[in-house]
Design an enzyme around this catalytic site. Sequence first.
Site, PDB file in Angstrom:
ATOM      1  N   GLY A  11       3.472   0.172  -0.829  1.00  9.89           N
ATOM      2  CA  GLY A  11       2.424   0.957  -0.187  1.00  9.89           C
ATOM      3  C   GLY A  11       2.947   2.262   0.370  1.00  9.89           C
ATOM      4  CE1 TYR A  12      -0.172   6.404  -1.244  1.00 11.20           C
ATOM      5  CE2 TYR A  12      -2.011   6.084   0.273  1.00 11.20           C
ATOM      6  CZ  TYR A  12      -1.530   6.469  -0.963  1.00 11.20           C
ATOM      7  OH  TYR A  12      -2.404   6.910  -1.917  1.00 11.20           O
ATOM      8  CB  CYS A 147      -1.043   6.361  13.021  1.00 14.99           C
ATOM      9  SG  CYS A 147      -2.699   6.111  12.345  1.00 14.99           S
ATOM     10  CG  ASN A 308      -1.321   9.247   8.678  1.00  9.18           C
ATOM     11  OD1 ASN A 308      -1.278  10.447   8.383  1.00  9.18           O
ATOM     12  ND2 ASN A 308      -1.567   8.315   7.781  1.00  9.18           N
TER      13      ASN A 308
END
Length: 341
Positions: A11-12, A147, A308
């Site tokens: 994932g990111y 975040c 974020n």
Amino acid sequence: MTTVGIIGAAGYVGGELLRLLLHHPDVRVTGAYSASLRGKRVDGAHPNLRGHTALSFTDPDDRGAHDVVFLAVPHGRAVEHVRALAGTSTCVVDLTADFRLRDPGAHQRYYGEVPPADDLRAAFTPGLPELYRDALRTADRISVPGCMATAGVLALRPLAAAGLVEPGVVIDAKIGSSGSGSSATTTNLHAERSGAMRVFAPHRHRHEAEVAQETGLDVRMTATGVEAVRGAQVLCHASGKPGLAEADVRRAYRDAYADEPFVRVVAQRRGLYRLPEPKILAGTNYCDVGFSVEEDSGRVLAVAALDNLVKGAAGNAVQCLNIRLGRPEDTGMRFAGLHPV
């Protein structure tokens, strides 16, 4: 050399952890885990890492032994991995929401699910260095905040600690599309997202519970998705205590963050970037905080901005790791950001 495994590495957030850790001088990444991409090269999912790693994804069920395990899995999935690691000497850094809230009732209200068992939840130290640095030095279970929660806490905590504002605070939060994760859904389609300013949480965004927990304030948060890919910004509207002066607010921020490596006070009277702006923070671990005070009305606006995926997630996790390892907190994270971008 500390060995690290990342569960949810496709994932990111997992990609950001890899970006930061592959060249960390005190760390060796020995496992990148993804059930959906097992057997495939890491740089296929994260093309920015081409030439930086030859790792391939491994199924989490085939997890090896690591000194530190990062959990970048979907919310609700961290518990199973924490239980599997119970009784080991492995340090676990969790980036999900599973262990962020100390109050099980708050977890139930905001996530609509039964919270993890008390014994698991109580073992976690919040992964917010600015508040929990001493505890993080020996923590074996670390829960990194969300975040917008990190931004909100860093914006409001100095004001709350100094008793400068009334308890009721309203946070208007904005975030880029990467905050939704890497899974393709209708809401993430370019045709639906491009050009939009979409209010996706008009009331009771989940991160408001974290901000309330760490500041003691009565917090109400709304959240809007904006055109950017990276970046989060919070505008925190508060009422100052009688007689509040701008100098009082500036002093509170200066005292709180004078020695912090990744928090900068940005509150200038003129210029394009006189208050915190996410655009110039992309890829960095900084959280910029600022303020504006209307002395005749007592209105206070506290502002914070960050990337974020970095200070809002992976970078904060690596900062916690550096503290845990007894290393300078900016080890592996000295990127100053870009301008213009």
